[in-house]
Design an enzyme around this catalytic site. Sequence first.
Site, PDB file in Angstrom:
ATOM      1  N   SER A   1     -10.120  -0.555   6.890  1.00  0.00           N
ATOM      2  CA  SER A   1      -9.481  -0.394   5.574  1.00  0.00           C
ATOM      3  C   SER A   1      -8.732  -1.602   5.051  1.00  0.00           C
ATOM      4  CB  SER A   1      -8.524   0.798   5.602  1.00  0.00           C
ATOM      5  OG  SER A   1      -9.233   2.003   5.543  1.00  0.00           O
TER       6      SER A   1
ATOM      7  N   SER B   1      -9.746   1.648   2.711  1.00  0.00           N
ATOM      8  CA  SER B   1      -8.872   2.403   1.832  1.00  0.00           C
ATOM      9  C   SER B   1      -7.794   1.569   1.149  1.00  0.00           C
ATOM     10  CB  SER B   1      -8.182   3.507   2.629  1.00  0.00           C
ATOM     11  OG  SER B   1      -7.324   2.941   3.610  1.00  0.00           O
TER      12      SER B   1
ATOM     13  N   LYS C   1       0.860  -1.195   0.000  1.00  0.00           N
ATOM     14  CA  LYS C   1       0.000   0.000   0.000  1.00  0.00           C
ATOM     15  C   LYS C   1       0.893   1.241   0.000  1.00  0.00           C
ATOM     16  CE  LYS C   1      -3.952   1.941   2.570  1.00  0.00           C
ATOM     17  NZ  LYS C   1      -4.771   1.836   3.804  1.00  0.00           N
TER      18      LYS C   1
END
Lengths: 95, 495
Positions: B184, B160, B80
């Site tokens: 997330s 996210s 990420k």
Amino acid sequence: MALDKAAVAHIGSLARIRLSEAELEPLASELSHILDWVEQLNEVDTAGVPPMASAAAASLPMRGDMVTDGGCPEEILGNAPRVARGFFTVPKVVE
Amino acid sequence: MSFGSLLALNLAEARDGLARKAFSARELAAAYNDAVAEAKPLNAYITPTPERALAMADAADERLARGAALPLDGIPIAVKDLFCTKGILTTAGSHILDGFHPPYESTVTEKLWQAGAVMLGKANLDEFAMGSSTTTSWYGPVENPWRRPGDNQPLVPGGSSGGSAAAVAARAALAAIGTDTGGSIRQPASFCGIVGLKPTYGRCSRWGVVAYASSLDHPGPIGRTVLDVAIMLGAMAGHDPRDSTSAPVAVPDFEAAISGDIRGLRVGIPKEYRIDGMPGEIEALWQRGVEWLREAGAEAVEISLPMTKYALPAYYIIAPAEASSNLARYDGVRFGLRVEGDSLDAMYELTRAAGFGAEVRRRVLIGTYVLSAGYYDAYYLKAQRVRTLIARDFAKAFEHVDCILTPTAPSAAFAIGENTDDPIAMYLNDVFTVPANLAGLPAISVPAGLSGDGLPLGLQITGRAFDEETVLRVAEVLESAASFRHLPGFIAGGR
């Protein structure tokens, strides 16, 4: 809690985010909507309940007070938008 | 092995294949580089790093050849783009970090490279991890590889960590790392039909992770199976003196915890999670989950978590408050975007106005307000007191049960563009995941079935602090019982 345009402009200046006149009204309505929704917390009786800041242990660990890093000004300045002679530069702040 | 069959292996299978020399780490990395390129339309990656992947794979092959293999040698993963990676563009999905090349490596990624993992690239995310749909990134929305059968409308991957989850589901990464501040990791795992684990707060270091809400941010693994995330967690976890909230506790053998035996375990079923408006199919799937665990010898126990409905509003005070403080560092001076102004304050204000997207601005403004003089007690302290009550609810429940079973999210994936008119409609996605962040407890999402319109749905297991072992053990039993074998409409290498 309903926020008006003046309140939003004030919050914007506290947060150092420039808001245009046209943004104030929609933001006032959005932020008021969110604040109205979070106010349901007032239904909860929290008398005598301590606030919780973290799920981690309450006391912070101590470490030796010594230099463990540094001596790399080029790396640190390498991402800066403006530098001069080994310093970050900003618009003039004193006359 | 063919391209498609190489990509079809899960992490544990690929590890075995590498050990048996059925293929090399370089072959595996090259296949995944091609998969990343094939999956480009999903926009799951901001910065692919194919050359770095091959170089890391070559180093893994050299160790494998001399019998000195590391735990994750040759395993290609997505990172990420919230984790700082030394010398590699790190954006947090934000315009304000334009051109930022960190001079240091995050602890979690450093540990993964030291375990032999191979970096495929930096995965897309909601800006500063603020969102539940991966549509707020400066680099554009991520598409879920799943679509409703017979319908071409692109769906969100959740958020996210949507780029990480979409990449794993589309076979454009063997596994991935994400962060979970309010759901997330788990909600995108649920939306993409894969597994995502939020460990206990303090289990994985936050050092070098771009901060959103420091008391709620949890790095964690995303993978295709429960075993895969257990293997990943083993490499990511451990005490880090550079993060003062990192827990000085030993890292157990998470893989060994997966025994398949949950006989006699007590599983809590919280009645407050039956919320108004939850689709019947999610309620039914949850019930099936209860039956699966019962059939495996566990005992289902009805429990009460009375503060559940207040978790989300408390979160939307605490998280923005912490964000407004953390994001004060983006000032146009030391890194990233700068918009010149005729005074220092003007430069700050113009830089932050141009650099932050709408959702980030909204949260910074809310956070600034609830921390400002006159409102601090009414909002911020009130929310922190409610947080105490939420943690107490869990502590009380765990006196009687060993883990808690709930749905992961109140819906399946929705279309890109939906839930954008009303921020609160978007926030409600996290209703079942936020409580574990407030209490700091480990929780996992496991794919358990399909919705009526053919999209994956996850079930969530929450455990006691630092008891990821029970969470993983129960999750694997759930995974076996559900035997979710469905694949998304798009996968690299073809179906």
